[in-house]
Design an enzyme around this catalytic site. Sequence first.
Site, PDB file in Angstrom:
ATOM      1  N   ALA A 166      80.681  39.415  16.223  1.00  0.00           N
ATOM      2  CA  ALA A 166      80.987  38.109  16.468  1.00  0.00           C
ATOM      3  C   ALA A 166      81.437  37.416  15.260  1.00  0.00           C
ATOM      4  CB  ALA A 166      80.052  37.208  17.141  1.00  0.00           C
ATOM      5  N   GLY A 214      78.294  42.228  17.962  1.00  0.00           N
ATOM      6  CA  GLY A 214      79.149  42.095  18.928  1.00  0.00           C
ATOM      7  C   GLY A 214      79.812  43.577  18.955  1.00  0.00           C
ATOM      8  N   GLU A 235      77.880  46.107  20.484  1.00  0.00           N
ATOM      9  CA  GLU A 235      77.645  45.852  22.100  1.00  0.00           C
ATOM     10  C   GLU A 235      78.833  45.906  22.874  1.00  0.00           C
ATOM     11  OE1 GLU A 235      76.652  41.596  20.730  1.00  0.00           O
ATOM     12  OE2 GLU A 235      74.675  41.910  22.112  1.00  0.00           O
ATOM     13  N   GLU A 249      71.791  40.771  14.170  1.00  0.00           N
ATOM     14  CA  GLU A 249      71.837  39.443  14.499  1.00  0.00           C
ATOM     15  C   GLU A 249      70.618  38.598  14.278  1.00  0.00           C
ATOM     16  OE1 GLU A 249      72.937  41.880  16.438  1.00  0.00           O
ATOM     17  OE2 GLU A 249      74.571  41.152  17.626  1.00  0.00           O
TER      18      GLU A 249
HETATM   19  N1  CAA Z   1      82.371  37.524  10.925  1.00  0.00           N
HETATM   20  C1  CAA Z   1      83.372  36.783  10.001  1.00  0.00           C
HETATM   21  N2  CAA Z   1      83.688  37.462   9.032  1.00  0.00           N
HETATM   22  C2  CAA Z   1      83.194  38.805   8.753  1.00  0.00           C
HETATM   23  C3  CAA Z   1      82.128  39.331   9.629  1.00  0.00           C
HETATM   24  C4  CAA Z   1      81.904  38.568  10.806  1.00  0.00           C
HETATM   25  N3  CAA Z   1      81.053  39.136  11.437  1.00  0.00           N
HETATM   26  N4  CAA Z   1      82.231  40.546   9.225  1.00  0.00           N
HETATM   27  C5  CAA Z   1      83.049  40.719   8.039  1.00  0.00           C
HETATM   28  N5  CAA Z   1      83.677  39.409   7.694  1.00  0.00           N
HETATM   29  C6  CAA Z   1      84.527  39.216   6.733  1.00  0.00           C
HETATM   30  C7  CAA Z   1      83.897  39.163   5.390  1.00  0.00           C
HETATM   31  O1  CAA Z   1      83.388  37.714   5.464  1.00  0.00           O
HETATM   32  C8  CAA Z   1      85.053  39.382   4.399  1.00  0.00           C
HETATM   33  O2  CAA Z   1      85.927  38.063   4.413  1.00  0.00           O
HETATM   34  P1  CAA Z   1      86.381  37.609   2.998  1.00  0.00           P
HETATM   35  O3  CAA Z   1      87.066  38.553   2.525  1.00  0.00           O
HETATM   36  O4  CAA Z   1      87.416  36.566   3.364  1.00  0.00           O
HETATM   37  O5  CAA Z   1      85.176  37.281   2.076  1.00  0.00           O
HETATM   38  C9  CAA Z   1      85.656  40.526   4.978  1.00  0.00           C
HETATM   39  O6  CAA Z   1      85.324  40.647   6.354  1.00  0.00           O
HETATM   40  C10 CAA Z   1      85.103  41.901   4.473  1.00  0.00           C
HETATM   41  O7  CAA Z   1      83.998  41.790   4.343  1.00  0.00           O
HETATM   42  P2  CAA Z   1      82.718  42.182   3.091  1.00  0.00           P
HETATM   43  O8  CAA Z   1      83.470  41.703   1.977  1.00  0.00           O
HETATM   44  O9  CAA Z   1      81.426  41.658   3.583  1.00  0.00           O
HETATM   45  O10 CAA Z   1      82.868  43.822   3.529  1.00  0.00           O
HETATM   46  P3  CAA Z   1      82.072  44.637   2.914  1.00  0.00           P
HETATM   47  O11 CAA Z   1      82.425  46.183   2.684  1.00  0.00           O
HETATM   48  O12 CAA Z   1      81.154  44.463   1.662  1.00  0.00           O
HETATM   49  O13 CAA Z   1      80.560  44.855   4.018  1.00  0.00           O
HETATM   50  C11 CAA Z   1      79.737  44.354   6.215  1.00  0.00           C
HETATM   51  C12 CAA Z   1      80.928  44.986   5.048  1.00  0.00           C
HETATM   52  C13 CAA Z   1      78.271  45.293   6.021  1.00  0.00           C
HETATM   53  C14 CAA Z   1      80.159  45.027   7.780  1.00  0.00           C
HETATM   54  C15 CAA Z   1      79.454  43.041   5.952  1.00  0.00           C
HETATM   55  O14 CAA Z   1      80.838  42.342   5.992  1.00  0.00           O
HETATM   56  C16 CAA Z   1      78.586  42.279   7.208  1.00  0.00           C
HETATM   57  O15 CAA Z   1      77.495  42.452   7.124  1.00  0.00           O
HETATM   58  N6  CAA Z   1      79.041  41.751   7.979  1.00  0.00           N
HETATM   59  C17 CAA Z   1      78.642  41.006   9.046  1.00  0.00           C
HETATM   60  C18 CAA Z   1      77.997  41.888  10.044  1.00  0.00           C
HETATM   61  C19 CAA Z   1      76.927  40.923  11.033  1.00  0.00           C
HETATM   62  O16 CAA Z   1      76.180  40.460  10.618  1.00  0.00           O
HETATM   63  N7  CAA Z   1      77.549  41.036  12.410  1.00  0.00           N
HETATM   64  C20 CAA Z   1      76.651  40.473  13.636  1.00  0.00           C
HETATM   65  C21 CAA Z   1      77.556  39.160  13.981  1.00  0.00           C
HETATM   66  S1  CAA Z   1      76.602  38.490  14.943  1.00  0.00           S
HETATM   67  C22 CAA Z   1      76.912  38.730  16.610  1.00  0.00           C
HETATM   68  O17 CAA Z   1      77.774  39.756  16.823  1.00  0.00           O
HETATM   69  C23 CAA Z   1      76.374  37.868  17.692  1.00  0.00           C
HETATM   70  C24 CAA Z   1      76.529  38.460  18.976  1.00  0.00           C
HETATM   71  O18 CAA Z   1      75.759  39.678  19.345  1.00  0.00           O
HETATM   72  C25 CAA Z   1      77.473  38.149  19.857  1.00  0.00           C
END
Ligand code: CAA
Length: 257
Positions: free
Chosen positions: A65, A108, A111, A131
């Site tokens: 998400a 998500g 999911e 999460e």
């Molecule tokens: N939401 C918003 N933006 C996101 C994102 C997310 N879930 N995942 C990645 N991005 C964005 C980053 O903020 C970054 O944006 P900027 O360039 O503007 O800074 C861009 O995508 C690239 O990401 P990274 O620089 O972090 O790339 P990386 O290769 O170093 O890492 C990653 C990749 C491990 C996937 C890391 O981005 C990450 O951990 N992302 C979040 C994953 C996460 O926690 N997901 C769960 C979300 S909660 C959910 O899904 C709730 C539910 O059940 C409904």
Amino acid sequence: MSETTIITEIKGRTGIITLNRPKALNALNGQLITEMNAALDRFDADSNIGCIILTGSEKAFAAGADITEMKDKTFTEVTQEDFLWDWDHITAIRKPIIAAVAGYALGGGCEFALACDFIIAAENAKFALPEVTLGIIPGGGGTQRMARAIGKAKAMEMILTGRMMDVAEAERLGLVARVVPLEKLMDEALATAEKIAALSQPVIASAKRAVNAAFETPLAEGLAFERKSIHALFALDDQKEGMAAFVEKRKPVFRNR
Ligand code: CAA
């Protein structure tokens, strides 16, 4: 609404939905969910389409998400808008949906892959439900579908730690149906989709409903449902055609009726 967050195309009898927010690793915002659900509905209603593929990029199926969109939401807002109510729409689609997963399938994203009918994964696919590391729990079906997919111990460990699972482990646990080289992912997914789409569509829809019943009903009820379903298929021309073709040693020509 800003630029579209998905790309749709039709190849043969397969409808392909590609998540397309590359700068955010396909993070799932409200616009994307709305556009994806509308595309799923369009493909479901199109009699020229027999199977759907949901995919992302080589780096990310979807990284979850959209955290930037979600971070300031209040309790009042999430309850009043029933946040995530539209994330389950994918399970109302009658046609088979294959998730073709490369790279990150997190939160998500994981999911949604789980909500598809099965996953074909590239060798670089990574799955996680991280999460808890953000101060929430999975809210798009992860606690329920992951437990059913890989069992309690593994699901608990994944969800309580948020750790990432590589594709070898995911295949061993039955989370994914098949692992293929990254460069072959779409070809393999498409070949599988076309195989399904060439079969009788009412039969395929019946098979999908029956397998899904296994996750929602007690065994006796599921078996009764299965029996009623196979009985009903004897009303189809396609059942007569499929069996006649076998006996006559020729390929069946299904007419979806
Ligand atoms: N939401 C918003 N933006 C996101 C994102 C997310 N879930 N995942 C990645 N991005 C964005 C980053 O903020 C970054 O944006 P900027 O360039 O503007 O800074 C861009 O995508 C690239 O990401 P990274 O620089 O972090 O790339 P990386 O290769 O170093 O890492 C990653 C990749 C491990 C996937 C890391 O981005 C990450 O951990 N992302 C979040 C994953 C996460 O926690 N997901 C769960 C979300 S909660 C959910 O899904 C709730 C539910 O059940 C409904």
